[in-house]
Design an enzyme around this catalytic site. Structure first.
Site, PDB file in Angstrom:
ATOM      1  N   LEU A  90     -20.901  -8.419 -39.974  1.00 21.06           N
ATOM      2  CA  LEU A  90     -20.780  -7.403 -39.063  1.00 21.06           C
ATOM      3  C   LEU A  90     -20.879  -7.257 -37.750  1.00 21.06           C
ATOM      4  CD1 LEU A  90     -21.944  -4.488 -41.805  1.00 21.06           C
ATOM      5  CD2 LEU A  90     -19.589  -5.605 -41.630  1.00 21.06           C
ATOM      6  N   LEU A  92     -20.135  -9.097 -33.701  1.00 22.86           N
ATOM      7  CA  LEU A  92     -19.244  -9.688 -32.990  1.00 22.86           C
ATOM      8  C   LEU A  92     -19.956 -11.059 -32.594  1.00 22.86           C
ATOM      9  CD1 LEU A  92     -16.474  -9.377 -31.458  1.00 22.86           C
ATOM     10  CD2 LEU A  92     -17.724  -8.484 -29.463  1.00 22.86           C
ATOM     11  N   HIS A 107     -10.735  -9.276 -44.334  1.00 24.69           N
ATOM     12  CA  HIS A 107     -10.950  -7.950 -43.892  1.00 24.69           C
ATOM     13  C   HIS A 107     -10.396  -7.248 -44.975  1.00 24.69           C
ATOM     14  CE1 HIS A 107     -11.650  -4.564 -41.448  1.00 24.69           C
ATOM     15  NE2 HIS A 107     -10.464  -4.206 -41.516  1.00 24.69           N
ATOM     16  N   ASP A 148     -11.699  -8.265 -35.746  1.00 25.71           N
ATOM     17  CA  ASP A 148     -10.666  -8.115 -36.826  1.00 25.71           C
ATOM     18  C   ASP A 148      -9.220  -8.384 -35.762  1.00 25.71           C
ATOM     19  OD1 ASP A 148     -12.315  -7.273 -38.876  1.00 25.71           O
ATOM     20  OD2 ASP A 148     -12.229  -5.292 -38.319  1.00 25.71           O
ATOM     21  N   GLU A 177      -8.932  -9.654 -52.783  1.00 22.37           N
ATOM     22  CA  GLU A 177      -9.739 -10.446 -51.941  1.00 22.37           C
ATOM     23  C   GLU A 177     -10.099 -11.870 -52.714  1.00 22.37           C
ATOM     24  OE1 GLU A 177     -12.926  -8.756 -49.913  1.00 22.37           O
ATOM     25  OE2 GLU A 177     -11.956  -7.219 -48.957  1.00 22.37           O
TER      26      GLU A 177
END
Length: 178
Positions: A90, A92, A107, A148, A177
C-alpha cells in the site's frame, strides 16, 4: 524460473496464493524475500510458515520516498530477486532504473477505473458498488512511480451481481486474481 520478492502490507492472501501456486507446480518461480511495510502484517505468518526470509521496512523510519524506496529495493537486490510482486503493498515507491519493467502489481479493479491513492481492498469494491458498475475485475500491470499506473499486462473481468456486498465482490475478484 522467476526469483520473486513479494511486497505486502496486510493479510498476505496474494502471497499465500503465490506460495500455493509455486508448491503446486503451476507457477515457475520461487519467493526469495518478503518485504512488509508493517511489522504486524498478518501476511508475515505465511512467509514464516514457508521459511521465506522477511524484512519489515516502515515508511515512517525514512525521511523521504527516495531513501525508503532505496531500502526496499536493497532488500530485493540482496535476495537476488529478478522480479518484484506488489501483493497488497500500500505504499508508493520510486522504482529504480534497474527494476524498471520488473515490478508487477495486482490491483482489484479494471484499471484505469477505481485505482490510485486510497483505492485498495474493500474500498475498491465499495466504490464499484456505489457507482453501479456492472463489470469490474482485476489488473496485472508493470509499476511505475505512480499509484496503479504503468503498462497493463493482463485484465480479467468479473461481473457485479445483484445483491453483491464489498466482501462477496472481493471474493470473486480475488478468485480471478489467483
Amino acid at each position: 524460473m522467476l526469483d520473486l520478492a513479494v511486497l505486502i502490507s496486510g493479510g498476505g492472501t496474494t502471497l499465500r496464493n503465490l506460495i500455493e501456486r509455486i508448491a503446486a507446480g503451476s507457477l515457475d518461480a520461487r519467493i526469495v524475500a518478503v518485504v512488509s511495510s508493517r511489522p504486524d502484517a498478518p501476511g508475515l505468518k505465511f512467509a514464516a510458515a514457508a521459511n521465506i526470509p522477511s524484512t519489515v521496512v516502515r515508511r515512517a523510519d525514512f525521511p523521504d520516498l527516495t531513501s525508503y524506496s532505496q531500502r526496499v529495493f536493497d532488500v530485493c537486490r540482496a535476495a537476488r530477486a529478478t522480479h518484484v510482486a506488489m501483493a497488497g503493498w500500500l505504499k508508493l515507491l520510486a522504482i529504480p532504473p534497474d527494476f524498471h519493467d520488473r515490478v508487477l502489481n495486482i490491483h482489484p479493479s479494471l484499471i484505469p477505473a477505481f485505482c490510485g491513492a486510497g483505492m485498495h481492498g474493500l474500498h475498491v469494491h465499495a466504490a464499484v458498488l456505489a457507482h453501479g458498475v456492472r463489470v469490474t475485475g482485476c489488473t496485472v500491470h508493470f509499476v511505475d512511480d505512480q499509484y496503479d499506473h504503468g503498462p497493463i499486462l493482463l485484465q480479467r473481468a468479473v461481473p457485479v451481481l445483484s445483491g453483491d456486498t464489498p466482501q462477496s465482490l472481493a471474493a470473486r475478484v480475488f478468485a480471478a486474481e489467483c
